[in-house]
Design a protein around this motif. Structure first.
Motif, PDB file in Angstrom:
ATOM      1  N   MET A 123     -36.647   5.508   6.068  1.00 15.73           N
ATOM      2  CA  MET A 123     -35.227   5.237   6.237  1.00 15.73           C
ATOM      3  C   MET A 123     -34.806   5.451   7.686  1.00 15.73           C
ATOM      4  SD  MET A 123     -32.737   4.350   4.581  1.00 15.73           S
ATOM      5  CE  MET A 123     -31.316   4.636   3.741  1.00 15.73           C
ATOM      6  N   LYS A 124     -35.330   6.528   8.309  1.00  8.12           N
ATOM      7  CA  LYS A 124     -35.013   6.777   9.711  1.00  8.12           C
ATOM      8  C   LYS A 124     -35.516   5.632  10.580  1.00  8.12           C
ATOM      9  CE  LYS A 124     -34.791  11.754   9.916  1.00  8.12           C
ATOM     10  NZ  LYS A 124     -35.254  12.943  10.581  1.00  8.12           N
ATOM     11  N   ASP A 125     -36.654   5.133  10.211  1.00  8.66           N
ATOM     12  CA  ASP A 125     -37.245   4.028  10.962  1.00  8.66           C
ATOM     13  C   ASP A 125     -36.329   2.795  10.910  1.00  8.66           C
ATOM     14  OD1 ASP A 125     -39.220   2.774  12.465  1.00  8.66           O
ATOM     15  OD2 ASP A 125     -40.144   1.915  10.659  1.00  8.66           O
ATOM     16  N   ILE A 126     -35.761   2.534   9.761  1.00 10.97           N
ATOM     17  CA  ILE A 126     -34.848   1.402   9.595  1.00 10.97           C
ATOM     18  C   ILE A 126     -33.588   1.611  10.412  1.00 10.97           C
ATOM     19  CG2 ILE A 126     -33.429   0.153   7.940  1.00 10.97           C
ATOM     20  CD1 ILE A 126     -35.584   0.706   5.847  1.00 10.97           C
ATOM     21  N   LEU A 127     -33.050   2.829  10.377  1.00 13.12           N
ATOM     22  CA  LEU A 127     -31.847   3.134  11.158  1.00 13.12           C
ATOM     23  C   LEU A 127     -32.110   3.016  12.663  1.00 13.12           C
ATOM     24  CD1 LEU A 127     -30.287   6.139   9.200  1.00 13.12           C
ATOM     25  CD2 LEU A 127     -29.404   3.832   9.387  1.00 13.12           C
ATOM     26  N   THR A 128     -33.259   3.451  13.088  1.00  9.37           N
ATOM     27  CA  THR A 128     -33.613   3.366  14.505  1.00  9.37           C
ATOM     28  C   THR A 128     -33.709   1.902  14.940  1.00  9.37           C
ATOM     29  OG1 THR A 128     -34.919   5.401  14.229  1.00  9.37           O
ATOM     30  CG2 THR A 128     -35.274   4.147  16.236  1.00  9.37           C
TER      31      THR A 128
END
Length: 152
Positions: free
Chosen positions: A1-6
């Motif tokens: 999820m963090k990867d998507i937000l980044t």
């Protein structure tokens, strides 16, 4: 999820930069457009002055400058015209020289007096004069006819 937000944040920053560069280009384009419109209006006004259509707003000094500019332009036009006429005369003289060289045996020169102080040189090329039996007054269109060149 963090990867998507980044990735979303990076992509949104690119969109913001692209929008800013687009706006900057649009602003520059509008600036150039305004400058070009002003230049076109100035050139149109200058052309009207040169044509003599819009002189009412000019003071005496501006009229004098315009007159001087037109005189120098006219002088250049006259010079070019004289050169072209001189060139055409030289070409015609060369052609006449070549014609006279080719028909050396058939050429007869006559000098006659036209009026006081003026002389006329006639060059006759070709066959003997036409008789009354010829049904055309235009001798230049008949083969072997006499052609006269007068130089005053």
């Amino acid at each position: 999820m963090k990867d998507i937000l980044t990735r979303y944040k990076m992509h949104s920053k690119k969109d913001t930069r692209q929008e800013q560069s687009f706006l900057e280009l649009k602003e520059q384009e509008n600036s150039n457009l305004g400058r070009l419109r002003k230049e076109a209006a100035d050139k149109t006004k200058e052309l009207r002055k040169l044509k003599g259509e819009e002189l009412h707003g000019l003071d005496l000094e501006e009229l004098h400058e315009l007159e001087h500019m037109l005189e120098s332009s006219l002088s250049r036009v006259v010079d070019i015209k004289e050169k072209r006429i001189t060139n055409e005369i030289e070409v015609l003289q060369e052609k006449l020289g070549m014609l006279s060289q080719g028909n050396k045996g058939d050429i007869k020169y006559e000098n006659t007096r036209v009026e006081e102080g003026q002389s006329s040189e006639t060059i006759t090329i070709g066959a003997p004069p036409l008789t009354d039996q010829d049904d055309s007054a235009d001798t230049s269109l008949k083969l072997g006819s006499v052609h006269h060149f007068n130089f005053y």
